[in-house]
Motif scaffolding. Structure first.
Motif, PDB file in Angstrom:
ATOM      1  N   PRO A   1       0.824  -1.217   0.000  1.00  0.00           N
ATOM      2  CA  PRO A   1       0.000   0.000   0.000  1.00  0.00           C
ATOM      3  C   PRO A   1       0.856   1.266   0.000  1.00  0.00           C
ATOM      4  O   PRO A   1       1.822   1.386   0.749  1.00  0.00           O
ATOM      5  CB  PRO A   1      -0.813  -0.115   1.300  1.00  0.00           C
ATOM      6  N   VAL A   2       0.473   2.185  -0.839  1.00  0.00           N
ATOM      7  CA  VAL A   2       1.174   3.469  -0.950  1.00  0.00           C
ATOM      8  C   VAL A   2       0.143   4.575  -1.144  1.00  0.00           C
ATOM      9  O   VAL A   2      -0.835   4.406  -1.881  1.00  0.00           O
ATOM     10  CB  VAL A   2       2.165   3.487  -2.146  1.00  0.00           C
ATOM     11  N   ALA A   3       0.347   5.684  -0.464  1.00  0.00           N
ATOM     12  CA  ALA A   3      -0.454   6.891  -0.690  1.00  0.00           C
ATOM     13  C   ALA A   3       0.503   8.073  -0.760  1.00  0.00           C
ATOM     14  O   ALA A   3       1.416   8.195   0.059  1.00  0.00           O
ATOM     15  CB  ALA A   3      -1.468   7.090   0.441  1.00  0.00           C
ATOM     16  N   GLU A   4       0.308   8.906  -1.741  1.00  0.00           N
ATOM     17  CA  GLU A   4       1.148  10.104  -1.847  1.00  0.00           C
ATOM     18  C   GLU A   4       0.333  11.251  -2.430  1.00  0.00           C
ATOM     19  O   GLU A   4      -0.616  11.041  -3.193  1.00  0.00           O
ATOM     20  CB  GLU A   4       2.407   9.837  -2.675  1.00  0.00           C
ATOM     21  N   THR A   5       0.701  12.432  -2.024  1.00  0.00           N
ATOM     22  CA  THR A   5      -0.018  13.609  -2.498  1.00  0.00           C
ATOM     23  C   THR A   5       0.897  14.828  -2.448  1.00  0.00           C
ATOM     24  O   THR A   5       1.980  14.792  -1.848  1.00  0.00           O
ATOM     25  CB  THR A   5      -1.275  13.858  -1.637  1.00  0.00           C
ATOM     26  N   THR A   6       0.440  15.876  -3.065  1.00  0.00           N
ATOM     27  CA  THR A   6       1.186  17.137  -3.107  1.00  0.00           C
ATOM     28  C   THR A   6       0.306  18.254  -2.549  1.00  0.00           C
ATOM     29  O   THR A   6      -0.856  18.379  -2.928  1.00  0.00           O
ATOM     30  CB  THR A   6       1.613  17.477  -4.546  1.00  0.00           C
ATOM     31  N   PHE A   7       0.858  19.018  -1.631  1.00  0.00           N
ATOM     32  CA  PHE A   7       0.149  20.161  -1.050  1.00  0.00           C
ATOM     33  C   PHE A   7       0.771  21.453  -1.580  1.00  0.00           C
ATOM     34  O   PHE A   7       2.002  21.617  -1.567  1.00  0.00           O
ATOM     35  CB  PHE A   7       0.238  20.141   0.482  1.00  0.00           C
ATOM     36  N   GLU A   8      -0.072  22.353  -2.043  1.00  0.00           N
ATOM     37  CA  GLU A   8       0.394  23.660  -2.505  1.00  0.00           C
ATOM     38  C   GLU A   8      -0.118  24.738  -1.570  1.00  0.00           C
ATOM     39  O   GLU A   8      -1.268  24.674  -1.101  1.00  0.00           O
ATOM     40  CB  GLU A   8      -0.079  23.909  -3.933  1.00  0.00           C
TER      41      GLU A   8
ATOM     42  N   TYR B   1      -9.405  -0.299   9.081  1.00  0.00           N
ATOM     43  CA  TYR B   1      -8.282   0.376   9.736  1.00  0.00           C
ATOM     44  C   TYR B   1      -7.540   1.232   8.715  1.00  0.00           C
ATOM     45  O   TYR B   1      -7.532   0.932   7.515  1.00  0.00           O
ATOM     46  CB  TYR B   1      -7.312  -0.640  10.350  1.00  0.00           C
ATOM     47  N   LYS B   2      -6.907   2.275   9.232  1.00  0.00           N
ATOM     48  CA  LYS B   2      -6.106   3.138   8.367  1.00  0.00           C
ATOM     49  C   LYS B   2      -4.987   3.763   9.179  1.00  0.00           C
ATOM     50  O   LYS B   2      -5.109   3.981  10.394  1.00  0.00           O
ATOM     51  CB  LYS B   2      -6.982   4.227   7.730  1.00  0.00           C
ATOM     52  N   VAL B   3      -3.880   4.026   8.487  1.00  0.00           N
ATOM     53  CA  VAL B   3      -2.783   4.799   9.063  1.00  0.00           C
ATOM     54  C   VAL B   3      -3.013   6.258   8.690  1.00  0.00           C
ATOM     55  O   VAL B   3      -3.316   6.569   7.529  1.00  0.00           O
ATOM     56  CB  VAL B   3      -1.428   4.306   8.528  1.00  0.00           C
ATOM     57  N   VAL B   4      -2.869   7.140   9.657  1.00  0.00           N
ATOM     58  CA  VAL B   4      -3.087   8.580   9.435  1.00  0.00           C
ATOM     59  C   VAL B   4      -1.814   9.336   9.797  1.00  0.00           C
ATOM     60  O   VAL B   4      -1.301   9.222  10.911  1.00  0.00           O
ATOM     61  CB  VAL B   4      -4.276   9.100  10.270  1.00  0.00           C
ATOM     62  N   LEU B   5      -1.311  10.095   8.833  1.00  0.00           N
ATOM     63  CA  LEU B   5      -0.149  10.954   9.045  1.00  0.00           C
ATOM     64  C   LEU B   5      -0.622  12.403   9.113  1.00  0.00           C
ATOM     65  O   LEU B   5      -1.330  12.866   8.221  1.00  0.00           O
ATOM     66  CB  LEU B   5       0.847  10.767   7.898  1.00  0.00           C
ATOM     67  N   LYS B   6      -0.241  13.100  10.175  1.00  0.00           N
ATOM     68  CA  LYS B   6      -0.621  14.501  10.331  1.00  0.00           C
ATOM     69  C   LYS B   6       0.617  15.335  10.623  1.00  0.00           C
ATOM     70  O   LYS B   6       1.581  14.866  11.233  1.00  0.00           O
ATOM     71  CB  LYS B   6      -1.638  14.670  11.472  1.00  0.00           C
ATOM     72  N   MET B   7       0.570  16.598  10.182  1.00  0.00           N
ATOM     73  CA  MET B   7       1.681  17.524  10.432  1.00  0.00           C
ATOM     74  C   MET B   7       1.154  18.955  10.360  1.00  0.00           C
ATOM     75  O   MET B   7       0.066  19.204   9.829  1.00  0.00           O
ATOM     76  CB  MET B   7       2.799  17.299   9.410  1.00  0.00           C
TER      77      MET B   7
ATOM     78  N   GLU C   1      -3.922   9.676   4.545  1.00  0.00           N
ATOM     79  CA  GLU C   1      -4.420   8.420   5.096  1.00  0.00           C
ATOM     80  C   GLU C   1      -4.076   7.256   4.174  1.00  0.00           C
ATOM     81  O   GLU C   1      -3.992   7.413   2.952  1.00  0.00           O
ATOM     82  CB  GLU C   1      -5.938   8.480   5.292  1.00  0.00           C
ATOM     83  N   LEU C   2      -3.906   6.060   4.786  1.00  0.00           N
ATOM     84  CA  LEU C   2      -3.598   4.855   4.021  1.00  0.00           C
ATOM     85  C   LEU C   2      -4.286   3.660   4.686  1.00  0.00           C
ATOM     86  O   LEU C   2      -3.949   3.303   5.812  1.00  0.00           O
ATOM     87  CB  LEU C   2      -2.080   4.639   3.968  1.00  0.00           C
ATOM     88  N   PRO C   3      -5.274   3.047   4.028  1.00  0.00           N
ATOM     89  CA  PRO C   3      -5.974   1.908   4.634  1.00  0.00           C
ATOM     90  C   PRO C   3      -5.140   0.627   4.596  1.00  0.00           C
ATOM     91  O   PRO C   3      -4.285   0.448   3.721  1.00  0.00           O
ATOM     92  CB  PRO C   3      -7.231   1.773   3.768  1.00  0.00           C
ATOM     93  N   PHE C   4      -5.407  -0.255   5.562  1.00  0.00           N
ATOM     94  CA  PHE C   4      -4.771  -1.574   5.596  1.00  0.00           C
ATOM     95  C   PHE C   4      -5.696  -2.524   6.338  1.00  0.00           C
ATOM     96  O   PHE C   4      -6.730  -2.117   6.883  1.00  0.00           O
ATOM     97  CB  PHE C   4      -3.388  -1.513   6.258  1.00  0.00           C
ATOM     98  N   ARG C   5      -5.346  -3.803   6.377  1.00  0.00           N
ATOM     99  CA  ARG C   5      -6.149  -4.813   7.072  1.00  0.00           C
ATOM    100  C   ARG C   5      -5.440  -5.273   8.342  1.00  0.00           C
ATOM    101  O   ARG C   5      -4.212  -5.398   8.371  1.00  0.00           O
ATOM    102  CB  ARG C   5      -6.387  -6.030   6.174  1.00  0.00           C
TER     103      ARG C   5
END
Length: 395
Positions: free
Chosen positions: A182-189, A321-327, A336-340
């Motif tokens: 699983p991979v999640a990536e994004t760009t914030f402007e 379930y999901k992993v959540v990264l915040k900053m 966010e990235l879902p997993f089992r």
């Protein structure tokens, strides 16, 4: 040593009916579900001419029993089927589907009768919401039960003295490893910033097992003019109550808050380890747990796997379930990235051993078969026979 099978036994208070079952956990393999089978033993003298029935039920309770008012119960039967066991409507051979049933019928004599049920493929798995320390009564849960009782007909009020209720569980194991990473990536402007912030979140696999640490890889490339700080990573459990409403409960079950920062023009690559264990979340009201038998330990609820053609509305509760990264970057940004989270599939022929048992003395006969049977007792007053599968039993 010869392999052994555990057989659960429970007897009604008036000794008129007893239930024997070889297991209490039934696995949903997605394409089929283990059937429910066992043996009922009756006492014709205690029955006094009444019939004997066995019932399999799946119930969703969404309120405490003491909240039931004006005849309206906070529960709904998702599945209910009742069959007459005695007097027989079919030959014993037609209802005998397993070797354990055959052994029990030979051992228990002419007053033993088999039963057999098949689950429909649209039922949820056993799950419950953890009550708070001060909560009493039945909790919000999806529960399965086998009930044996006697009466003139199956619709009359059941006499508790002549009934046996045995809780069972419907469970799922992790599917075969899909080799998905699983991979999640994004760009914030950001306003007044010419270049963006790029964030990537990844996991080494799609399915983690209960009791296993979750390793999260974080990559941040900060080309923006903002300074990134207060990075936190968490595992969140999402419980969708889909039967009677569309309630959603989101609870963090593991979290790491750091002082890590990524100044403008720099990057960060780091692995974080999270421990989503029930032991770290005791007494937290509203957490979803796997269904449990009396006095047995359990764990966080396993992720729900639902076939595409099944209506989600009849599932009671769906768990994910999901992993959540915040900053913090002038404001909060997250990814966010879902997993089992599930149990591993056991090796064939190696079911999990019974828990919370201790030896209970009993008298046995002089036959070789009797000498290979020992009586045990478990915490909820259900009795156990351990039956060896040596040739003197099966012959």
């Amino acid at each position: 040593m010869s392999p052994k099978h555990v057989v659960f036994k429970k007897v009604s208070r008036d000794k008129s009916v007893a239930v024997y079952m070889a297991k209490r956990d039934f696995v949903d393999h997605c394409d089929f579900v283990d059937p429910v089978d066992g043996v009922i033993v009756i006492d014709p003298v205690q029955l006094k001419g009444k019939k004997v029935y066995v019932m399999l039920s799946c119930t969703f309770r969404y309120g405490r029993q003491d909240m039931d008012v004006m005849g309206v119960a906070f529960r709904r039967d998702l599945f209910l089927v009742t069959r007459q066991v005695y007097p027989e409507l079919q030959d014993k051979e037609k209802l005998t589907h397993t070797k354990i049933q055959q052994k029990l019928l030979r051992k228990l004599g002419d007053n033993a009768f088999p039963f057999f049920f098949e689950f429909p493929d649209n039922l949820p798995c056993s799950v419950a919401l953890q009550p708070g320390p001060s909560d009493v009564g039945k909790k919000c849960a999806v529960e399965f039960e086998v009930k044996a009782f006697c009466g003139e007909n199956q619709d009359e009020k059941i006499d508790k003295q002549s009934a046996v209720r045995l809780t069972i569980r419907k469970i799922q194991f992790s599917p075969d490893d899909s080799k998905v990473f699983p991979v999640a990536e994004t760009t914030f402007e950001f306003l007044m910033s010419e270049k963006p912030l790029h964030v990537k979140l990844s996991l080494p696999k799609e399915t983690f097992y209960h009791g296993e640490p979750v390793r999260v890889n974080v990559e941040i490339t900060n080309s923006s003019s903002r300074n990134i700080k207060d990075i936190s990573v968490s595992v969140e459990q999402v419980t969708n109550v889909v039967l009677y409403s569309n309630d959603k409960y989101v609870k963090s079950v593991a979290k790491e808050e750091t002082s890590d920062s990524v100044p403008s023009g720099t990057s960060l690559k780091k692995e974080y380890t999270l421990l989503p264990f029930l032991a770290h979340n005791k007494d937290r009201r509203g957490l979803a747990l796997d269904g449990r038998l009396k006095h047995e330990d359990t764990n966080l609820a396993s992720s729900s796997i639902v076939k595409q053609e099944v209506l989600k509305e009849v599932q009671g509760m769906l768990i994910s379930y999901k992993v959540v990264l915040k900053m913090i970057a002038s404001g909060e940004v997250s990814l966010e990235l879902p997993f089992r989270l599930m149990h591993p599939k056991p090796e064939p022929g190696n079911p999990p051993p019974p828990t919370h048992t201790h030896t209970h003395s009993s008298s046995t006969g002089n036959t070789p078969e009797d000498e290979l049977i020992s009586l045990l007792c478990i915490a909820d007053c259900t009795e156990l026979f351990i039956i060896s599968t040596t040739s003197c039993i099966t012959s």
